[in-house]
Design an enzyme around this catalytic site. Structure first.
Site, short mmCIF file in Angstrom:
data_model
loop_
_atom_site.label_atom_id
_atom_site.label_comp_id
_atom_site.label_asym_id
_atom_site.label_seq_id
_atom_site.Cartn_x
_atom_site.Cartn_y
_atom_site.Cartn_z
N ALA A 57 12.22 11.71 -61.26
CA ALA A 57 12.93 12.77 -61.98
C ALA A 57 12.04 13.99 -62.20
O ALA A 57 11.77 14.39 -63.34
CB ALA A 57 13.46 12.25 -63.32
N SER A 59 10.22 3.09 -55.29
CA SER A 59 10.05 4.35 -54.59
C SER A 59 11.35 4.79 -53.91
O SER A 59 11.76 5.95 -54.00
CB SER A 59 8.94 4.21 -53.54
OG SER A 59 8.84 5.37 -52.74
N SER A 85 14.41 4.03 -54.69
CA SER A 85 15.43 4.41 -55.66
C SER A 85 15.21 5.82 -56.21
O SER A 85 16.11 6.41 -56.79
CB SER A 85 15.47 3.40 -56.82
OG SER A 85 14.32 3.51 -57.63
N ASN A 92 3.35 -3.94 -54.21
CA ASN A 92 4.46 -3.00 -54.02
C ASN A 92 4.08 -1.57 -54.35
O ASN A 92 4.08 -0.70 -53.49
CB ASN A 92 5.64 -3.41 -54.91
CG ASN A 92 6.76 -4.08 -54.13
OD1 ASN A 92 6.62 -4.37 -52.95
ND2 ASN A 92 7.87 -4.31 -54.80
N THR A 107 10.68 -0.03 -50.11
CA THR A 107 12.10 -0.32 -50.29
C THR A 107 12.42 -0.73 -51.72
O THR A 107 13.51 -1.24 -51.99
CB THR A 107 12.54 -1.44 -49.32
OG1 THR A 107 11.63 -2.54 -49.42
CG2 THR A 107 12.57 -0.95 -47.88
N LYS A 158 4.68 -11.74 -58.45
CA LYS A 158 3.88 -12.45 -59.45
C LYS A 158 2.93 -13.43 -58.77
O LYS A 158 1.74 -13.50 -59.12
CB LYS A 158 4.80 -13.21 -60.42
CG LYS A 158 4.05 -14.08 -61.40
CD LYS A 158 5.00 -14.94 -62.25
CE LYS A 158 4.22 -15.91 -63.13
NZ LYS A 158 5.12 -16.80 -63.91
N ASP A 202 12.04 -11.21 -54.96
CA ASP A 202 10.80 -10.47 -54.68
C ASP A 202 9.92 -10.37 -55.92
O ASP A 202 8.70 -10.30 -55.81
CB ASP A 202 11.13 -9.08 -54.14
CG ASP A 202 11.57 -9.11 -52.68
OD1 ASP A 202 11.51 -10.20 -52.07
OD2 ASP A 202 11.98 -8.06 -52.16
N GLY A 203 10.52 -10.35 -57.12
CA GLY A 203 9.73 -10.30 -58.35
C GLY A 203 8.85 -11.52 -58.50
O GLY A 203 7.68 -11.43 -58.88
#
Length: 295
Positions: free
Chosen positions: A215, A194, A196, A150, A191, A82, A77-78
């Site tokens: 956090a 966000s 995570s 994303n 997915t 790009k 997906d990276g």
């Protein structure tokens, strides 16, 4: 669209030498069809100089200097993200061949390359329009692409202290986050980073964005979902007097006090999908929902 001479622009992952065989397979499939093949320069050098492969293409291009009927992304997906950033507002449909690990965007397996190319020529495929987010600043403009498929993440630069992010939606004050950061995500990115951080999974095609703190200092802070026509304004304070803005993982430094405005991009990203492809099946497989790990 003419079936006689379709033009393909190919992007690829340059960190997977063992999977370069898939590039040879797709080039062979395209050459059999008489396609015009263009390849991004970094990927071309990786295959020819790095892997010593005899690669023959019609043109090697830099960045977004291409015109094609289809873009093919080879990697995870990276790599797809790009490619999407370089396609920009060209509206060229993008096909993702997954030679990575977990792929929601790049979801065509290497062994399906031949059938997939056949489907493109037969015009037997679907196009999903995915929303992107544009970032504007009231100070120095961002150096790279100002849109994200994303997510846009506002993050602290140092390891010690959190940042403060004053947030308004359509001019109405929402809250001031005290956290390591804030992720503004499209359904496509729900997915990814966000998720995570506890954000919701949002089905593609749903016209919303989500805001998820990274956090947060307060346990009362929860993700919020807003319409994708909303305008989000962020103003950041930091002890280090600067912070990071990451668009699909590409980060840039911003000065404290810079006002960021996030809104829906004026174009959508065209993603090629197989006819009949089921998102919920993909979700179950990728997330391993229902899997019995005791086996």
């Amino acid at each position: 669209m003419s079936k006689e001479k379709l033009r393909f622009a190919i992007f690829g992952n340059t960190y997977q030498p063992r999977k370069s065989a898939a590039a040879c397979d797709i080039l062979a499939a395209l050459q059999e069809r008489g396609a015009e093949i263009q390849m991004e320069a970094e990927f071309y050098v990786f295959l020819t100089a790095g892997q010593q492969l005899d690669i023959r293409v019609d043109r090697v291009f830099e960045g977004s200097d291409f015109e094609a009927d289809f873009v093919i992304s080879m990697g995870g997906d990276g790599t797809f993200l790009k490619a999407a950033s370089l396609v920009g507002d060209k509206q060229t449909p993008i096909l993702g061949i997954n030679t990575g690990r977990l792929g929601f965007l790049a979801d065509i397996a290497p062994q399906e390359i031949g059938r997939t190319i056949d489907s493109l020529y037969a015009e037997d495929y679907a196009i999903e329009e995915r929303v992107a987010i544009r970032v504007e600043t009231d100070g120095d403009p961002l150096e790279g692409c100002d849109c994200a498929l994303n997510d846009v993440a506002i993050l602290k630069r140092d390891n010690a202290s959190m940042i403060t992010i004053r947030t308004t939606i359509d001019g109405e004050y929402l809250t001031t986050y005290q956290a390591d950061g804030l992720v503004v995500s499209t359904p496509t990115g729900s997915t990814a980073y966000s998720l995570s951080n506890g954000g919701p999974i949002i089905v593609p095609g749903t016209h919303v964005l989500s805001l998820t703190a990274v956090a947060p200092h307060s346990l009362n802070v929860r993700p919020i979902v807003i319409g994708d026509r909303s305008v989000v304004e962020l103003q950041v304070e930091s002890r280090s007097h600067n912070f990071l803005v990451a668009l699909d993982g590409r980060s840039e430094k911003c000065k404290e006090g810079t006002r960021l405005t996030l809104r829906r991009a004026p174009y959508s990203v065209q993603v090629i999908k197989r006819v009949g492809q089921n998102y919920f099946l993909t979700l179950r497989e990728k997330m391993m929902w229902g899997a019995d790990t005791r086996a």
